[in-house]
Design a protein around this motif. Sequence first.
Motif, PDB file in Angstrom:
ATOM      1  N   ARG A   1       0.831  -1.206   0.000  1.00 30.88           N
ATOM      2  CA  ARG A   1       0.000   0.000   0.000  1.00 30.88           C
ATOM      3  C   ARG A   1       0.868   1.259   0.000  1.00 30.88           C
ATOM      4  N   VAL A   2       1.982   1.219   0.732  1.00 34.19           N
ATOM      5  CA  VAL A   2       2.899   2.368   0.770  1.00 34.19           C
ATOM      6  C   VAL A   2       3.467   2.649  -0.615  1.00 34.19           C
ATOM      7  N   VAL A   3       3.876   1.579  -1.316  1.00 37.60           N
ATOM      8  CA  VAL A   3       4.497   1.734  -2.635  1.00 37.60           C
ATOM      9  C   VAL A   3       3.465   2.129  -3.690  1.00 37.60           C
ATOM     10  N   ALA A   4       2.233   1.655  -3.539  1.00 38.09           N
ATOM     11  CA  ALA A   4       1.183   1.903  -4.543  1.00 38.09           C
ATOM     12  C   ALA A   4       0.917   3.382  -4.758  1.00 38.09           C
ATOM     13  N   LYS A   5       1.184   4.201  -3.768  1.00 40.72           N
ATOM     14  CA  LYS A   5       0.957   5.645  -3.879  1.00 40.72           C
ATOM     15  C   LYS A   5       1.744   6.251  -5.042  1.00 40.72           C
ATOM     16  N   PHE A   6       2.846   5.617  -5.417  1.00 46.63           N
ATOM     17  CA  PHE A   6       3.744   6.191  -6.416  1.00 46.63           C
ATOM     18  C   PHE A   6       3.575   5.584  -7.803  1.00 46.63           C
ATOM     19  N   GLN A   7       2.485   4.859  -8.015  1.00 42.64           N
ATOM     20  CA  GLN A   7       2.309   4.175  -9.295  1.00 42.64           C
ATOM     21  C   GLN A   7       2.135   5.169 -10.451  1.00 42.64           C
TER      22      GLN A   7
ATOM     23  N   THR B   1       5.486  20.756   2.962  1.00 38.76           N
ATOM     24  CA  THR B   1       4.904  19.415   2.855  1.00 38.76           C
ATOM     25  C   THR B   1       4.276  19.038   4.196  1.00 38.76           C
ATOM     26  N   TYR B   2       3.427  18.030   4.151  1.00 38.26           N
ATOM     27  CA  TYR B   2       2.784  17.602   5.393  1.00 38.26           C
ATOM     28  C   TYR B   2       2.507  16.105   5.322  1.00 38.26           C
ATOM     29  N   GLY B   3       2.870  15.439   6.377  1.00 34.97           N
ATOM     30  CA  GLY B   3       2.588  14.009   6.447  1.00 34.97           C
ATOM     31  C   GLY B   3       2.863  13.483   7.844  1.00 34.97           C
ATOM     32  N   LEU B   4       2.343  12.314   8.100  1.00 39.14           N
ATOM     33  CA  LEU B   4       2.562  11.625   9.367  1.00 39.14           C
ATOM     34  C   LEU B   4       2.811  10.154   9.068  1.00 39.14           C
ATOM     35  N   SER B   5       3.609   9.514   9.911  1.00 39.81           N
ATOM     36  CA  SER B   5       3.897   8.093   9.709  1.00 39.81           C
ATOM     37  C   SER B   5       2.621   7.263   9.685  1.00 39.81           C
ATOM     38  N   GLU B   6       1.604   7.725  10.407  1.00 46.05           N
ATOM     39  CA  GLU B   6       0.367   6.942  10.515  1.00 46.05           C
ATOM     40  C   GLU B   6      -0.497   7.003   9.261  1.00 46.05           C
ATOM     41  N   VAL B   7      -0.437   8.094   8.506  1.00 45.66           N
ATOM     42  CA  VAL B   7      -1.365   8.263   7.368  1.00 45.66           C
ATOM     43  C   VAL B   7      -0.661   8.473   6.037  1.00 45.66           C
ATOM     44  N   GLY B   8       0.647   8.723   6.056  1.00 46.82           N
ATOM     45  CA  GLY B   8       1.375   8.966   4.822  1.00 46.82           C
ATOM     46  C   GLY B   8       1.608  10.444   4.586  1.00 46.82           C
TER      47      GLY B   8
ATOM     48  N   GLU C   1      -5.008  12.625  -4.240  1.00 52.27           N
ATOM     49  CA  GLU C   1      -5.730  11.374  -4.402  1.00 52.27           C
ATOM     50  C   GLU C   1      -5.469  10.434  -3.227  1.00 52.27           C
ATOM     51  N   GLY C   2      -6.542   9.961  -2.622  1.00 52.93           N
ATOM     52  CA  GLY C   2      -6.428   9.022  -1.506  1.00 52.93           C
ATOM     53  C   GLY C   2      -6.453   9.674  -0.136  1.00 52.93           C
ATOM     54  N   PHE C   3      -6.566  11.022  -0.075  1.00 50.11           N
ATOM     55  CA  PHE C   3      -6.556  11.724   1.207  1.00 50.11           C
ATOM     56  C   PHE C   3      -7.772  12.643   1.340  1.00 50.11           C
ATOM     57  N   GLN C   4      -8.279  12.749   2.550  1.00 49.83           N
ATOM     58  CA  GLN C   4      -9.312  13.716   2.900  1.00 49.83           C
ATOM     59  C   GLN C   4      -8.898  14.420   4.184  1.00 49.83           C
ATOM     60  N   THR C   5      -9.304  15.684   4.323  1.00 55.19           N
ATOM     61  CA  THR C   5      -8.970  16.442   5.526  1.00 55.19           C
ATOM     62  C   THR C   5     -10.219  17.123   6.084  1.00 55.19           C
ATOM     63  N   LYS C   6     -10.203  17.357   7.387  1.00 47.88           N
ATOM     64  CA  LYS C   6     -11.242  18.162   8.032  1.00 47.88           C
ATOM     65  C   LYS C   6     -10.647  18.769   9.299  1.00 47.88           C
ATOM     66  N   VAL C   7     -11.294  19.790   9.817  1.00 44.39           N
ATOM     67  CA  VAL C   7     -10.854  20.449  11.046  1.00 44.39           C
ATOM     68  C   VAL C   7     -11.938  20.278  12.101  1.00 44.39           C
TER      69      VAL C   7
ATOM     70  N   TRP D   1      -7.711  16.731  11.125  1.00 42.74           N
ATOM     71  CA  TRP D   1      -7.954  15.292  11.045  1.00 42.74           C
ATOM     72  C   TRP D   1      -7.765  14.853   9.593  1.00 42.74           C
ATOM     73  N   VAL D   2      -7.254  13.643   9.407  1.00 43.31           N
ATOM     74  CA  VAL D   2      -6.963  13.134   8.065  1.00 43.31           C
ATOM     75  C   VAL D   2      -7.526  11.725   7.914  1.00 43.31           C
ATOM     76  N   ARG D   3      -8.109  11.473   6.736  1.00 43.21           N
ATOM     77  CA  ARG D   3      -8.501  10.105   6.369  1.00 43.21           C
ATOM     78  C   ARG D   3      -7.716   9.725   5.123  1.00 43.21           C
ATOM     79  N   SER D   4      -7.073   8.556   5.159  1.00 44.08           N
ATOM     80  CA  SER D   4      -6.109   8.205   4.123  1.00 44.08           C
ATOM     81  C   SER D   4      -6.278   6.763   3.659  1.00 44.08           C
ATOM     82  N   GLU D   5      -6.176   6.576   2.342  1.00 46.97           N
ATOM     83  CA  GLU D   5      -6.170   5.224   1.781  1.00 46.97           C
ATOM     84  C   GLU D   5      -4.821   4.541   1.995  1.00 46.97           C
ATOM     85  N   PHE D   6      -3.831   5.311   2.449  1.00 47.00           N
ATOM     86  CA  PHE D   6      -2.485   4.774   2.639  1.00 47.00           C
ATOM     87  C   PHE D   6      -2.119   4.694   4.118  1.00 47.00           C
TER      88      PHE D   6
END
Length: 445
Positions: A153-159, A269-276, A295-301, A307-312
């Motif tokens: 799943r981690v690698v798929a982000k870069f397809q 840039t922005y990311g976390l180990s938990e969501v990518g 693609e694959g990310f959603q955000t809300k406050v 808060w982040v929802r992630s396919e990765f």
Amino acid sequence: MDWLLERFNQAPDRAAFIHRDRHVGYKEVVDRTVSFRAWVVDGGILRGDRVAVLGDYSPEMFCMMLALAQNGNVVIPLSRESVVEKDSALGISGCEWLIEFDDEDFVPSLSSHVVNADHELLAALKTSAHPGLLLFSSGSTGRPKAILHDFDRVVAKFQKQRSPVSAIPFLMIDHFGGINTILGIVANLGTVVTVANRSIGNICAAIEHHRVELLPTTPSFLTMMIASNLHREYDLSSLRRITYGTEVMPQSTLDRLKADFPAVTLQQTYGLSEVGVMRSQSRDDGSLWVRLGGEGFQTKVKDDVLWVRSEFAMLGYLNAPSEFDEDGWFNTQDRVEFDGDYFRILGRVTDIINVGGQKVYPAEVEDVILGLENITDVAVYGEHHPMLGNVVVAKVLTTSTEPVTDLKRRIRRACNVSLANYKSPAKVVLADGPLYTSRQKKRRG
């Protein structure tokens, strides 16, 4: 994972790595991955086994991680400068095998290294026959958390292929941001330029010598680089983009970068180990406002916290309860302001200093102090006070020697002009060394 090696075969002669002035082409990366896969199997490593790999950025380290992923293993990358001790990491994650590279990060050795640590997430991953990637948080707020990802799943982000660049992987190989960087470079058939250590001089020399186009780094490193003026001693004209993340960027540092690198795009840039790591777009080069998602990310406050929802997203922690809600949203613990599609990161909830019920964000105080003469770097944090709860403390690194009383007076005067009185440092402490960690992030306290 196979698609990645197939892509490498499209550019066999292109430099995938420049490691200690050694050029390694993509064909060699494929060949070395195939040979390491055979070496792993011959050594008795079975699908689903947990394998710790100790080394630093090198073509061989990367190829070994790919080989283990192809073999369906849980890969536990560890660097020699890891913030988590090897025994502590393996005690949390468990392990069947240890692969350790020599000091040149070229020749691997394999040993049985059984540390039992059962977990239902590991069992489920083994059943799925997918490879795993196990990383650790820095442990800055307590015991390091073991973060388990599905490696596929981690690698798929870069397809989706993008333009190739030459870049230095600044963050370490045991850091999600570091792995994200290296995968982003090679998946686009770019060139990974490694450095022996991440000092300012070494980084600048590598940019000049190898005509590096992208520098992904941290605000702490950039603050020190600008203060040192070392970047002026090198030809950095090849740089096209500087990206920064993992902590809040001081506006004063960003202003100086924009002045010193007018032709370079500055991108937060922005990311976390938990969501990518999300795709990002700064409002402009001199702005701390950034649009996040992709693609694959959603955000809300929610309650001023992102808060982040992630396919990765990770599969979960091995040694801590899940921090996802029932709908899959992750609390980043980052307090933000928002303006339409843009966010401004104010700082971690855990870093906020409570002074008599008033909130102080360390970054806003640091920003004022960094704008003063003779200040190389500063770290602001809270110290317990029996009546106020906390008071603000500024630990300061100066460029040249200055009487402490004069320094304190200048800092307090500047803060009182720009900030509310309760945000002004009650104490100013002189630092005797760098104020950042081995991950090049601000060390507070």
